[in-house]
Design a protein around this motif. Structure first.
Motif, PDB file in Angstrom:
ATOM      1  N   LEU A   1       0.847  -1.184   0.000  1.00  0.00           N
ATOM      2  CA  LEU A   1       0.000   0.000   0.000  1.00  0.00           C
ATOM      3  C   LEU A   1       0.886   1.239   0.000  1.00  0.00           C
ATOM      4  N   SER A   2       0.275   2.398  -0.118  1.00  0.00           N
ATOM      5  CA  SER A   2       1.049   3.644  -0.181  1.00  0.00           C
ATOM      6  C   SER A   2       1.877   3.878   1.072  1.00  0.00           C
TER       7      SER A   2
ATOM      8  N   ASP B   1      -5.710   4.375   0.874  1.00  0.00           N
ATOM      9  CA  ASP B   1      -5.855   3.672  -0.400  1.00  0.00           C
ATOM     10  C   ASP B   1      -7.216   2.984  -0.535  1.00  0.00           C
TER      11      ASP B   1
ATOM     12  N   THR C   1      -9.357  -1.045  -3.389  1.00  0.00           N
ATOM     13  CA  THR C   1      -8.299  -0.047  -3.309  1.00  0.00           C
ATOM     14  C   THR C   1      -8.349   0.905  -4.498  1.00  0.00           C
ATOM     15  N   LYS C   2      -7.645   2.008  -4.345  1.00  0.00           N
ATOM     16  CA  LYS C   2      -7.309   2.810  -5.511  1.00  0.00           C
ATOM     17  C   LYS C   2      -6.387   1.977  -6.402  1.00  0.00           C
TER      18      LYS C   2
ATOM     19  N   LEU D   1      -3.145   0.715  -7.596  1.00  0.00           N
ATOM     20  CA  LEU D   1      -1.837   0.650  -6.960  1.00  0.00           C
ATOM     21  C   LEU D   1      -0.791   0.168  -7.962  1.00  0.00           C
TER      22      LEU D   1
END
Length: 288
Positions: free
Chosen positions: A169-170, A193, A214-215, A217
């Motif tokens: 993840l971010s 996210d 999620t966005k 990725l």
């Protein structure tokens, strides 16, 4: 002054967002296939300079593999893996906060009640001395969201490049239910996210049955040069075999050149709609 490139990118993003709000016009579709050649061709793009001798093998139920087009995330097309039946994913999200047998997405391939619905695709390829990194883009989603965040039902997704999980993840954490929704009773702790998609009112609830995702990725990993490399795409039910999770890999984004970032139509769409659809209240549901 805003550049013409930025104006064009913003226009494309807004256009995609508006199309999401007009959900009936979307033609999101998923087709099941366990044909390894089809899966390979849908993964690979034009940016595979330095890579050769591709081969694909799969492990899991044949209904858990497929291809998709016109997704609500902005990926456009690609390959989808699920812990359930991929063909069940498109459609209106009508049920959440319900018992196991009333869920939109609940296929248990294994013995009832046991953990372990596991789906894996292995891509083997040779990298020469010009190929340094491997890139691609993906979205992880689940029917587990958000009620089972912070619980033992912690479905996860891994991208193993030569045995090292690089799906992050971010914030650098690995991609799991609990890392995206640590506490369903305190939604302020949701990972940045994460996008919620409650039944009927969710931003993509008319398009896809997953309760959250999620966005888009990005994956990035160092290759072993002048050697055979193996990328394993793996998604697994944890705790039991109930409530499906899925991962969508953008078609053609897998390669040695980083693709241009996918716009975030869902985020923009949420702003246009006032954000109300992302704030629907939820009740806990029970597992049986």
């Amino acid at each position: 002054m805003i550049s013409s490139h930025k104006i064009a990118a913003l226009t494309a993003t807004l256009t995609t967002a508006l199309s999401l709000l007009a959900a009936p016009a979307m033609a999101f579709s998923v087709g099941a296939t366990n044909n390894t050649e089809t899966l390979k061709n849908n993964l690979l793009g034009k940016n595979t300079v330095g890579l050769s001798n591709f081969s694909v093998s799969i492990t899991g139920n044949q209904a858990a593999f497929g291809t998709f087009t016109n997704d609500p995330f902005g990926l456009q097309s690609g390959v989808v893996l699920s812990t359930g039946k991929v063909i069940d994913i498109p459609g209106q999200n009508q049920k959440d906060n319900l018992m196991t047998n009333g869920s939109d997405l609940n296929t248990d391939f294994g013995p009832k009640g046991e953990a372990g619905d596991s789906t894996q695709l292995d891509l083997s390829f040779f990298a020469d001395d010009t190929a340094e990194k491997l890139f691609f883009e993906y979205v992880f989603g689940s029917e587990e969201f958000p009620e089972f965040g912070g619980s033992e039902f912690n479905d996860d997704f891994q991208l193993l490049l030569n045995g090292h999980n690089l799906a992050k993840l971010s914030d650098g954490k690995i991609v799991t239910i609990n890392n995206l929704v640590p506490d369903p009773n305190n939604r302020s702790t949701d990972n940045s996210d994460y996008i919620n998609n409650p039944s009927l009112t969710g931003i993509a609830a008319n398009i896809i049955k997953l309760d959250g995702f999620t966005k888009v990725l990005g994956f990035e990993g160092l290759l072993k040069q002048n050697q055979t490399n193996v990328l394993s795409i793996r998604i697994k039910d944890v705790g039991d075999g109930n409530f499906d999770s899925a991962v969508f890999i953008k078609g053609g984004s897998l390669g040695t050149i980083k693709a241009e970032a996918v716009p975030e139509p869902l985020t923009v769409g949420g702003l246009i709609a006032g954000g109300a659809m992302l704030a629907a209240g939820r009740k806990l549901r029970a597992r049986k």
